[in-house]
Design a protein around this motif. Structure first.
Motif: not given
Length: 313
Positions: A174-187
């Motif tokens: 069960a991961p802890k999600y860190v939400h951004g605006q896009s996949t680019a931001e996550s990377m």
């Protein structure tokens, strides 16, 4: 009375001819293509490749506009309410067209739009930084079972989080999600060492993998671009985890407009330079249109609705 009826008939015929002439001339002015996500993400990059090629083919500007906010709802709602004349389109995908309307309350749904054509699909992947201690998906799962690992996504009810949860449940973590605006931001957060991992698609993680800043642990399907990367199925995880980019218009757009866009797209999607651009992004060209594609989409939409109904129980 006969004279009046004759006049009406003449006027109706003239309007029909005029309307046909307008449609035949489409497009006569710039076409706005809305991307409901930030610049630099999967949808944005896909849209720009298609729009640039279409601009050359049809001879009018295709203006890509990033109208973000509300997990894709703002831009999608804008197009749903736009005039049905073919001059406002949207690059929609799994998240804003299938997931959000089913898992959240939105002022639109699939029936608010006219599907025009599918451009690409992209296999989902789990990515870590190059210097991550997790070299394989097995090691990642073991690490996530022993302690909580963070995972970048793009919204609590986004396709990334929904699909990520399906994968995590089957794998047993069960991961802890860190939400951004896009996949680019996550990377950016992954390679910067701010989060442990990201669930993302090749358009976002491919540049970082090629630059040796990130590593793909597992993907939805094998790709020559990422040799040796196993699939979710290899680990016994069931399901189809892919994103797609498709062009939609507001409901009621004339058939002639759809046909013109499809015809032009059929040409540009055979251009070697366009195909190369998509390949370099890590996406799979998946050009589809017409009744069979629309029926497939509606079937998937119904399945997603069923999943959302289960989640609310």
């Amino acid at each position: 009375m006969k004279s009046f009826k004759k006049t009406l008939a003449t006027l109706a015929a003239a309007l029909t001819v005029a309307s046909g002439s307008v449609l035949a001339a489409y497009p006569e002015k710039p076409i706005n293509v809305i991307v409901p996500w930030d610049a630099g993400g999967d949808s944005d990059l896909t849209t720009r490749i298609w729009a640039d090629a279409m601009e050359k083919e049809l001879g009018v500007p295709f203006v890509v506009i990033n109208k973000t906010g509300g997990n894709g709802i703002i831009g999608t709602m804008f197009v749903a309410k736009a005039k049905s004349d073919g001059y406002t389109l949207i690059n929609a995908g799994l998240s804003n067209m299938f997931v959000t309307p089913n898992f959240s309350k939105t002022p639109y749904n699939l029936e608010s739009f006219t599907p025009v054509l599918k451009i690409t699909s992209a296999p989902l992947g789990i990515v870590v930084a190059k210097d991550s201690p997790y070299k394989t998906f097995d090691e990642f799962v073991a690490g996530a079972q022993s302690k909580t690992l963070t995972m970048g996504s793009w919204g609590a009810s986004s396709s990334g989080t929904v699909l990520g949860n399906i994968i995590a449940t089957q794998a047993g973590y069960a991961p802890k999600y860190v939400h951004g605006q896009s996949t680019a931001e996550s990377m950016v957060s992954v390679v910067g060492g701010h989060i442990d991992s990201a669930i993302a698609f090749p358009p976002a993680f491919s540049p970082h993998v090629k630059a040796d800043r990130a590593r793909v642990l597992v993907m939805n399907q094998k790709m020559d671009t990422f040799p040796g990367v196993p699939t979710f199925a290899d680990y016994g995880i069931k399901g189809n985890f892919e994103a797609w980019s498709a062009i939609f218009a507001p409901k009621g757009v004339p058939d002639e407009v759809v046909e013109k866009l499809v015809e032009a797209s059929a040409k540009v999607m055979q251009d070697p330079k366009v195909l190369e651009a998509f390949n370099n992004m890590g996406t799979v060209v998946d050009f589809r249109h017409g009744p069979d594609w629309i029926a497939d989409m509606k079937g998937t939409y119904s399945l997603m609705k069923d999943e959302a109904d289960k989640a609310r129980k």
